[in-house]
Enzyme design. Structure first.
Site, short mmCIF file in Angstrom:
data_model
loop_
_atom_site.label_atom_id
_atom_site.label_comp_id
_atom_site.label_asym_id
_atom_site.label_seq_id
_atom_site.Cartn_x
_atom_site.Cartn_y
_atom_site.Cartn_z
CE LYS A 53 10.98 -27.45 -14.87
NZ LYS A 53 11.91 -27.46 -15.63
CD GLN A 97 14.21 -30.18 -16.19
OE1 GLN A 97 13.18 -29.22 -16.84
NE2 GLN A 97 14.75 -30.47 -15.71
CG ASP A 120 14.52 -23.63 -19.24
OD1 ASP A 120 14.00 -23.43 -18.03
OD2 ASP A 120 14.17 -24.61 -19.92
N1 GUN Z 1 17.86 -28.64 -14.72
C1 GUN Z 1 18.18 -27.90 -13.91
N2 GUN Z 1 17.02 -26.65 -13.83
C2 GUN Z 1 17.10 -26.45 -15.07
C3 GUN Z 1 15.83 -25.29 -15.60
O1 GUN Z 1 15.39 -24.42 -14.99
N3 GUN Z 1 15.43 -25.88 -16.99
C4 GUN Z 1 15.85 -27.23 -17.89
N4 GUN Z 1 15.30 -27.21 -18.61
N5 GUN Z 1 16.74 -27.43 -17.29
C5 GUN Z 1 17.29 -27.48 -15.29
#
Ligand code: GUN
Length: 284
Positions: A53, A97, A120
């Site tokens: 990311k 995350q 998100d």
């Molecule tokens: N864990 C698995 N998928 C995601 C996501 O799209 N965002 C975040 N923050 N954590 C995740």
């Protein structure tokens, strides 16, 4: 033989569009769009996701900040960190995350993120707006699936979409987005009876259950568009999806591979949401 839906190429194009939009927006804001990514503990997969990311942000002119807390971090420490990021004007997007270490209250943390910076789309306000059909931050993975289907000309209106999985991150928002675009939507889960029979109704099948090669080619309606959200690691270390690609590609009309399908789109949509937040916050 199905058309291969190339998520890597689609995400590259989307990132190029985001890069162009960012370089247009940055002088008007007087600063680049900013994303803060919080990583708690040392989950290996999470570390890779966050690194990807941050790298994608750099490539698109988005200023990213990675903040790491030890696995022993307390709820209060993490909440204070989120509060400070909420207040930081250079930060347009805050993402924590998942999964978090088990002693932390994930739902409380997600609620703590300002809905205006919730790139998100996990805050209950954004989830509720999605349900109501209002403009909101949409969860990145299902939003990426919609963009991918649109770019490949997959018709959604009036078609039967079968979603496997009911997670808050993928299955539920995916179903809402398909419904908003006037698909007839069925959501399957671990208690669904006759799963192959239900999947066979799908003109569109989205698999997001985290079970390696669950969906077999002979479960599919011939010509179905098959979107594989699964990322499973096999005992030999190889990655595979929730769909048995080799048998499914003979029956499907279009199919996403794993890797190189939905995954790259998820990150591109995070950048897109960060850009959207920067525009909204900057009054642009
Ligand atoms: N864990 C698995 N998928 C995601 C996501 O799209 N965002 C975040 N923050 N954590 C995740």
């Amino acid at each position: 033989m199905a058309i291969l839906i190339d998520g890597k190429a689609a995400a590259e194009r989307l990132r190029a569009e985001i890069r162009a939009a960012t370089s247009d927006l940055t002088p008007r804001l007087g600063r680049p769009p900013g994303l803060a990514a919080v990583l708690v503990g040392d989950n290996a997969a999470s570390r890779v996701y966050v690194r990807n990311k941050v790298r994608a942000c750099e490539e698109c002119g988005i200023l990213s900040r990675k903040i790491e807390l030890p696995a022993s971090a307390s709820q209060q420490e993490l909440e204070q960190l989120v509060d400070s990021l909420n207040e930081d004007n250079a930060v347009d997007g805050v993402l924590v995350q998942l999964p978090l270490p088990p002693h932390l209250n994930e739902q409380a943390i997600l609620r703590r993120i300002s809905p205006a910076k919730d790139v998100d789309g996990f805050h209950p306000l954004n989830a509720g707006k999605l349900l109501l059909g209002e403009d909101c931050f949409e969860p990145c993975t299902p939003a990426g699936v919609m963009v991918l289907m649109d770019r490949y000309g997959i018709e959604i209106k009036g078609r039967h979409a079968v979603v496997l999985g009911r997670s808050n991150i993928v299955g539920k928002p995916m179903a809402m987005m398909l419904l908003r675009r006037s698909a007839t939507v069925t959501i399957c889960h671990s208690a669904t009876n006759n799963l192959p029979g239900v999947v066979r109704l799908g003109d569109i099948v989205v698999a997001a259950v985290g079970r390696a090669r669950l969906v077999q080619g002979d479960w599919l309606k011939p010509g179905a568009a098959v979107i594989d959200v699964g990322i499973n690691r096999l005992p030999d270390g190889a990655l595979c999806g929730d769909v048995d690609f080799d048998s499914a590609k003979e029956i499907a009309g279009a199919i996403t591979p794993v890797p190189g399908g939905v995954g790259p789109m998820t990150i591109a949509m995070l950048l897109s949401n960060t850009l959207k937040s920067a525009r909204l916050r900057g009054g642009q």
